[in-house]
Design a protein around this motif. Structure first.
Motif, short mmCIF file in Angstrom:
data_model
loop_
_atom_site.label_atom_id
_atom_site.label_comp_id
_atom_site.label_asym_id
_atom_site.label_seq_id
_atom_site.Cartn_x
_atom_site.Cartn_y
_atom_site.Cartn_z
N VAL A 1 -3.52 0.27 10.01
CA VAL A 1 -2.13 0.40 9.58
C VAL A 1 -2.05 1.14 8.26
CG1 VAL A 1 -0.14 -0.92 8.77
CG2 VAL A 1 -1.28 -1.58 10.88
N GLU A 2 -2.93 0.80 7.31
CA GLU A 2 -2.90 1.47 6.01
C GLU A 2 -3.29 2.94 6.15
OE1 GLU A 2 -3.61 -2.13 2.81
OE2 GLU A 2 -5.27 -0.79 3.26
N MET A 3 -4.27 3.23 6.97
CA MET A 3 -4.67 4.62 7.18
C MET A 3 -3.52 5.44 7.74
SD MET A 3 -8.53 4.29 8.66
CE MET A 3 -8.66 6.05 8.89
N PHE A 4 -2.89 4.92 8.79
CA PHE A 4 -1.78 5.64 9.40
C PHE A 4 -0.66 5.88 8.38
CE2 PHE A 4 -2.82 3.80 13.85
CZ PHE A 4 -3.80 4.76 14.02
N GLY A 5 -0.32 4.84 7.63
CA GLY A 5 0.80 4.93 6.70
C GLY A 5 0.55 5.90 5.55
N ILE A 6 -0.61 5.81 4.94
CA ILE A 6 -0.91 6.64 3.77
C ILE A 6 -1.09 8.11 4.16
CG2 ILE A 6 -2.59 7.06 1.92
CD1 ILE A 6 -3.02 4.00 1.85
N ALA B 1 0.84 -1.21 0.00
CA ALA B 1 0.00 0.00 0.00
C ALA B 1 0.87 1.26 0.00
CB ALA B 1 -0.94 -0.01 1.20
N LEU B 2 1.94 1.24 0.77
CA LEU B 2 2.84 2.40 0.80
C LEU B 2 3.59 2.55 -0.52
CD1 LEU B 2 4.22 2.18 4.44
CD2 LEU B 2 2.49 3.74 3.54
N ASP B 3 3.95 1.43 -1.13
CA ASP B 3 4.59 1.50 -2.46
C ASP B 3 3.64 2.10 -3.48
OD1 ASP B 3 6.88 0.36 -1.44
OD2 ASP B 3 6.42 -1.67 -2.14
N LYS B 4 2.38 1.72 -3.43
CA LYS B 4 1.37 2.29 -4.33
C LYS B 4 1.19 3.78 -4.06
CE LYS B 4 0.21 -1.71 -6.21
NZ LYS B 4 0.51 -2.02 -7.63
N THR B 5 1.28 4.17 -2.80
CA THR B 5 1.17 5.59 -2.44
C THR B 5 2.34 6.38 -3.02
OG1 THR B 5 0.06 4.96 -0.39
CG2 THR B 5 0.89 7.21 -0.52
N GLU B 6 3.54 5.83 -2.90
CA GLU B 6 4.72 6.49 -3.46
C GLU B 6 4.57 6.68 -4.97
OE1 GLU B 6 7.20 7.93 -2.09
OE2 GLU B 6 6.98 7.26 -0.02
N GLU B 7 4.11 5.65 -5.63
CA GLU B 7 3.90 5.71 -7.07
C GLU B 7 2.87 6.78 -7.42
OE1 GLU B 7 2.29 2.75 -10.65
OE2 GLU B 7 2.90 1.91 -8.71
#
Length: 475
Positions: A434-439, A159-165
């Motif tokens: 976890v995804e909410m916090f990270g993104i 999910a974080l990799d997709k956010t970076e992209e």
């Protein structure tokens, strides 16, 4: 010899018709007695059956029950709904009865949930979300290993990799505003498809999936359950026919994902799709496909819209953005999830704009603070917005104030439960958090957000912002 109307349709049918009429008559009588006994039961909202139906179906009426609660100055009340036999819906937004109903082992999901099965295709196969009892338990137990800490770490990394992209392609290399709901949906769907189902959805597939899902949710969660006889005579309604076709398209996508998985030579052990494929809890092909689709639907929209609402609230409050960014800057990215200010921001956003709600058939009599009875067997909506904005618990409940969580009361902590409570709470809540916090942390650490277009609130299965556009400026 004269033949009566009942005898002309045959003895078994006559008996069935007579029993049905008795049941309806009894329900109408019971409903009328309760309707006129205001001393014992929660009050009825104004508007009647059709007035409330119009409010429910109106565009942008996501929090219409909250409006009714404020109008009635009570957090527990009844709404007349067009069910046969007649039945009222008890809206519960008071802390004690809310928790009592959700945690009561005798409470269960009502038959209303079976409408959701139509989303997954014409076979209406049972799924974890739509079941009670041992069937629900067996399915939940079968997929629980997919949410172990190791799998959550793996899924969050993607999910974080997709956010970076997305940041590189949308925020860094382009100018102008972006539709926050659409973009967050894109990130979460891509990550979920890749990690949970080992499938790389194309942009075209994601677009078609979103369009078909919108049609099915509007029909099968918003209109079908409350418009009498819509299911029986839906073939006459073009909108329903389109929804049925869209549901079949979703089923075809699930079949494509499952077949692609079966053709792989190497797979990841313990993923959602592997557990669905191999577990005896999903014995038929229809159940496998329906459960896959249920996770695809429920696993993306609640998370994505919660992220979107948080970014929107922050865009309206530059002071809160600055406070969050400064807090994140004192930590390494690996430790962002432990940031207390981030936790307060997310909790407050989910309090102010909860995307979900729970519906239960109460398993026991429940008493409100006003000594009003919610009888056993009542059809109850445990309305998150009505409870989360209860002025008896929260000061200035309609304002976004993360600082309220610096020293919360026990009532505040007990009230805000956006992933529900009890044995049927959200199985994927650890991953969602976890995804909410990270993104959110990743975006806000580098960009200042401002609101370009407010948009509207809409709802079907979840509450969501529609047409809201943000502008991101690198800081």
């Amino acid at each position: 010899m004269e033949v009566s109307a009942l005898s002309s349709i045959g003895a078994p049918a006559s008996i069935a018709l007579l029993l049905a009429l008795i049941a309806v008559g009894y329900a109408i009588l019971s409903h009328t007695l309760r309707r006129n006994d205001s001393r014992k039961y929660p009050p009825f909202a104004p508007g009647g059956v059709w007035g409330n139906l119009r409010r429910r179906l109106a565009s942008g009426a996501a929090f219409w029950m909250l409006d009714l609660a404020n109008e009635l100055e009570t957090r527990v009340f009844q709404i007349e709904v067009p069910f046969l036999p007649p039945k009222s819906l008890v809206v519960v937004g008071e802390l004690a009865p809310f928790r009592a109903i959700l945690t009561d082992p005798l409470s269960k999901k009502p038959r209303l949930y079976t409408h959701f099965r139509s989303i997954f295709g014409g076979n209406r196969a049972p799924t974890m979300f739509t079941m009670n009892g041992s069937g629900h338990h067996e399915k939940r137990k079968a997929v629980a290993p997919a949410f172990s800490s190791n799998h959550i770490k793996r899924m969050n990394k993607v999910a974080l990799d997709k956010t970076e992209e997305w940041i590189k392609n949308t925020l860094t290399n382009t100018t102008g505003s972006f539709d926050v709901s659409k973009e967050m949906i894109g990130i979460v769907v891509s990550a979920l498809s890749e990690t949970a189902f080992e499938y790389d959805m194309t942009d075209e597939e994601k677009q078609i999936f979103g369009d078909d899902l919108k049609l099915t949710l509007r029909e099968f969660t918003r209109k079908g359950p409350v418009i009498p006889l819509r299911r029986q005579f839906g073939f006459l309604v073009p909108e329903r026919r389109r929804a049925v076709a869209a549901a079949q398209n979703l089923n075809d996508l699930a079949r494509k994902i499952l077949n692609a998985y079966r053709n792989k030579t190497t797979t990841v052990k313990g993923t959602i799709i592997q557990l669905i494929e191999d577990s005896d809890a999903f014995p038929t092909e229809d159940e496998k496909l329906a459960q896959l689709l249920e996770f695809l639907v429920a696993g993306h929209d609640t998370t994505a819209y919660s992220i979107a609402f948080t970014l929107i609230e922050l865009a309206k409050r530059p002071d809160e953005q600055t406070k969050l960014r400064e807090s994140l800057s004192r930590l390494s990215p690996e430790n962002w999830s432990s940031c207390e200010q981030l936790k307060r921001v997310v909790k407050e956003s989910m309090r102010l704009k909860p995307v979900g709600r729970s519906v239960r058939e109460s398993g026991s009599d429940v008493m409100t603070s006003k000594k009003e009875v919610i009888p056993k067997g009542s059809f109850c909506q445990l309305n998150f917005a009505v409870l989360f904005r209860n002025p008896d618990i929260f000061d200035d409940p309609d304002s976004f104030e993360p600082s309220r969580w610096e020293n919360p009361t026990k009532e505040m902590m007990d009230a805000v439960t956006p992933f529900s409570l009890g044995k049927q709470n959200c199985v994927g809540q650890s991953l969602a958090k976890v995804e909410m916090f990270g993104i959110i942390a990743r975006i806000c650490s580098e960009f200042e957000l401002t609101l370009e277009c407010e948009g509207i609130l809409d709802f079907s299965l979840t509450v969501k912002p529609v047409g809201t556009r943000l502008i991101a400026r690198k800081v």
